[in-house]
Design a protein around this motif. Structure first.
Motif, PDB file in Angstrom:
ATOM      1  N   GLU A 190      -2.650 -50.107  -7.400  1.00 41.79           N
ATOM      2  CA  GLU A 190      -3.699 -50.135  -6.379  1.00 41.79           C
ATOM      3  C   GLU A 190      -3.577 -51.376  -5.509  1.00 41.79           C
ATOM      4  O   GLU A 190      -3.725 -51.313  -4.293  1.00 41.79           O
ATOM      5  N   LEU A 191      -3.273 -52.512  -6.127  1.00 38.81           N
ATOM      6  CA  LEU A 191      -3.099 -53.740  -5.348  1.00 38.81           C
ATOM      7  C   LEU A 191      -1.853 -53.663  -4.468  1.00 38.81           C
ATOM      8  O   LEU A 191      -1.838 -54.182  -3.348  1.00 38.81           O
ATOM      9  N   GLU A 192      -0.792 -53.024  -4.966  1.00 37.02           N
ATOM     10  CA  GLU A 192       0.406 -52.863  -4.140  1.00 37.02           C
ATOM     11  C   GLU A 192       0.124 -51.990  -2.923  1.00 37.02           C
ATOM     12  O   GLU A 192       0.584 -52.274  -1.822  1.00 37.02           O
ATOM     13  N   LYS A 193      -0.646 -50.917  -3.124  1.00 35.89           N
ATOM     14  CA  LYS A 193      -0.948 -50.004  -2.024  1.00 35.89           C
ATOM     15  C   LYS A 193      -1.846 -50.658  -0.983  1.00 35.89           C
ATOM     16  O   LYS A 193      -1.651 -50.484   0.218  1.00 35.89           O
ATOM     17  N   THR A 194      -2.858 -51.373  -1.440  1.00 33.42           N
ATOM     18  CA  THR A 194      -3.826 -51.951  -0.503  1.00 33.42           C
ATOM     19  C   THR A 194      -3.395 -53.310   0.014  1.00 33.42           C
ATOM     20  O   THR A 194      -3.955 -53.783   1.017  1.00 33.42           O
ATOM     21  N   GLY A 219      -3.736 -56.266  -1.523  1.00 34.76           N
ATOM     22  CA  GLY A 219      -4.850 -57.159  -1.804  1.00 34.76           C
ATOM     23  C   GLY A 219      -4.443 -58.626  -1.765  1.00 34.76           C
ATOM     24  O   GLY A 219      -3.272 -58.999  -1.931  1.00 34.76           O
ATOM     25  N   TYR A 231      -2.778 -59.916  -4.937  1.00 36.20           N
ATOM     26  CA  TYR A 231      -1.399 -59.457  -5.110  1.00 36.20           C
ATOM     27  C   TYR A 231      -0.436 -60.286  -4.267  1.00 36.20           C
ATOM     28  O   TYR A 231       0.647 -60.624  -4.690  1.00 36.20           O
TER      29      TYR A 231
END
Length: 97
Positions: A84-88, A90, A93
């Motif tokens: 999720e952090l890779e996609k967004t 953040g 990250y």
């Protein structure tokens, strides 16, 4: 210094002269003569909880649960959070990379 020493001695003697507090059942605000009765099932559970390490037995049923709760579940939470952090993208990250 004499004043400070006198204050310490006075404070210590004052606390030594105070009567110890009487504690009710479970250390709460309710006095023991209130009529509160112990629940035998709660007391048994409390006793078993204190000796869990002595009564625990690893068997064919418990080992998969130990592996699931100790390895698979935490890693899956980590993997989902990381993806999720890779996609967004953040902030946290970006700090790690």
């Amino acid at each position: 210094q004499d004043e400070m020493l006198r204050q310490v001695v006075t404070r210590c003697s004052r606390t030594a002269l105070q009567a110890p507090q009487r504690r009710g059942m479970a250390g709460g605000p309710y006095p023991a003569n209130l009529g509160v009765k112990k629940n035998k099932y709660i007391e048994e559970w409390n006793g078993r909880r204190e000796i869990t390490e002595k009564s625990f037995r690893a068997s064919g049923k418990t080992i998969p649960w130990i592996l699931f709760l100790g390895v698979i579940f935490p890693y899956s939470v980590y993997a989902v959070t990381r993806s999720e952090l890779e996609k967004t993208g953040g902030r946290r990250y970006k700090d790690m990379c």
